[in-house]
Motif scaffolding. Structure first.
Motif: not given
Length: 346
Positions: A101, A299, A161
């Motif tokens: 994140r 998320k 990511s």
């Protein structure tokens, strides 16, 4: 546990990057306990509480064979000087900017540490040849793969990511340098490593902190218990044993590069993990602990499941992680209560 590998050679020099980090500390400690000479480097960044990093280093300082240098691997000159002065035989690169994140919030640091830093490691190994380079990859490279368990031969070209992209880049870079310069190298795809003295940014650690701060924990699974997130939680001792078993087992293929999963091969539902953490913390505190919970959407960058096939690792070195989450989390909560000197509230 049947592990068929030779002990690390105490006559060799082991360079561990990220030595003040979670895995780096435990690996350094294990090598030092066996009489090995360890040169540890770390930049002691403030991604999480540096007091914990200094605590780890303080536990390594009493070993005569331990040398610590505050060096950032993204500083090519400083890193090259370490190789020049200490001429390590084995390099274990665990220095990296971690966290899926955080890579969305602060991408620059991931390129600096995980890409440029790793390039500098490869260049140093090229100019100061080593017996074996072991480096940290991540289960994140599997992205949103639906096929489980994840196998090393799976397609991993769709990371979700930037963190995962940097780790996939590491694997490609290592493969190329191994091919061009005959550097024996092994990439390790870690699956959710946890345990005492772990990283405070990890969910299990953060949940525990929030409980003692009287805060609710956020669970990013939409509150959908039937389709909960699955994670392959791997206890730190198993990770260290896996690395240790590979240190003396460099690849022999034509292109001397390979990749292994290190996971527990036994994924747990996120809610099962949280309930187990509550039980273990209750045991440590001597009173029933129940977290205040808030359920939120998944998320960006999170994947629905991580599940490692460990067949390849077991085939090569005869090792398979086997610590249960009940055993591992109990050791974590016992440590947490003691380290932070927490007491039960009425």
């Amino acid at each position: 546990m049947n592990v068929s590998y030779t002990q690390p050679d105490p006559n060799k020099v082991y360079l561990v990057t990220g030595a003040a980090g979670f895995i780096g500390y435990f690996l350094s400690k294990k090598l030092l306990e066996q009489g090995c000479k360890v040169v540890g480097i770390d930049n002691i960044n403030d991604y999480y509480d540096i007091k914990l990093k200094h605590t780890r280093l303080e536990k390594l300082e009493p070993y005569e064979n331990f040398t610590f240098l505050k060096v950032d691997i993204s500083n090519k000159e400083a890193l090259t000087n370490v190789f020049k002065e200490y001429t390590p035989n084995i390099v274990v690169n665990l220095a990296a900017q971690a966290g899926v994140r955080y890579s969305i919030e602060n991408p620059d640091v991931y390129i600096q540490s995980n890409v440029i830093g790793f390039y500098n490691i490869l260049e140093a190994c090229r100019h100061y040849p080593v017996d074996h380079l072991i480096y940290a990859s991540s289960s994140s490279v599997y992205g949103a793969n639906k096929k489980v368990p994840f196998e090393e031969t799976d397609f991993v070209d769709h990371p979700v990511s930037l963190y995962a992209s940097t780790k996939k880049s590491n694997e490609l870079m290592a493969h190329t340098y191994s091919h061009l310069y005959n550097i024996p190298s092994t990439g390790l795809r870690f699956f959710t490593v946890y345990g005492p003295m772990g990283r405070p940014d990890m969910a299990y650690f953060g949940f525990t902190q929030k409980y003692f701060n009287d805060e609710e924990i956020s669970i990013f699974n939409n509150g959908d218990f039937d389709n909960d997130l699955y994670r392959d939680f791997t206890y730190i001792d198993d990770i260290v044993t896996g690395i240790e078993s590979l240190i003396t087992c460099p690849p022999q293929e034509k292109v001397p590069h390979r990749v292994f999963n290190i996971g527990n091969n036994n994924p747990e539902k996120l809610m099962t993990f949280i309930n187990t953490l509550e039980k273990c913390l209750s045991n440590s505190m001597g009173t029933e602990i129940v977290f205040k919970k808030k359920f939120e959407p998944i998320k960006p960058g999170d994947v629905p499941a991580t599940y490692a096939s460990t067949d390849r690792l077991q085939e090569v070195v005869g090792f398979k992680p086997e610590t249960s989450i009940e055993e591992g989390l109990q050791k974590f909560t016992d440590w947490y209560v003691k380290y932070y000197k927490v007491v039960s509230t009425p």
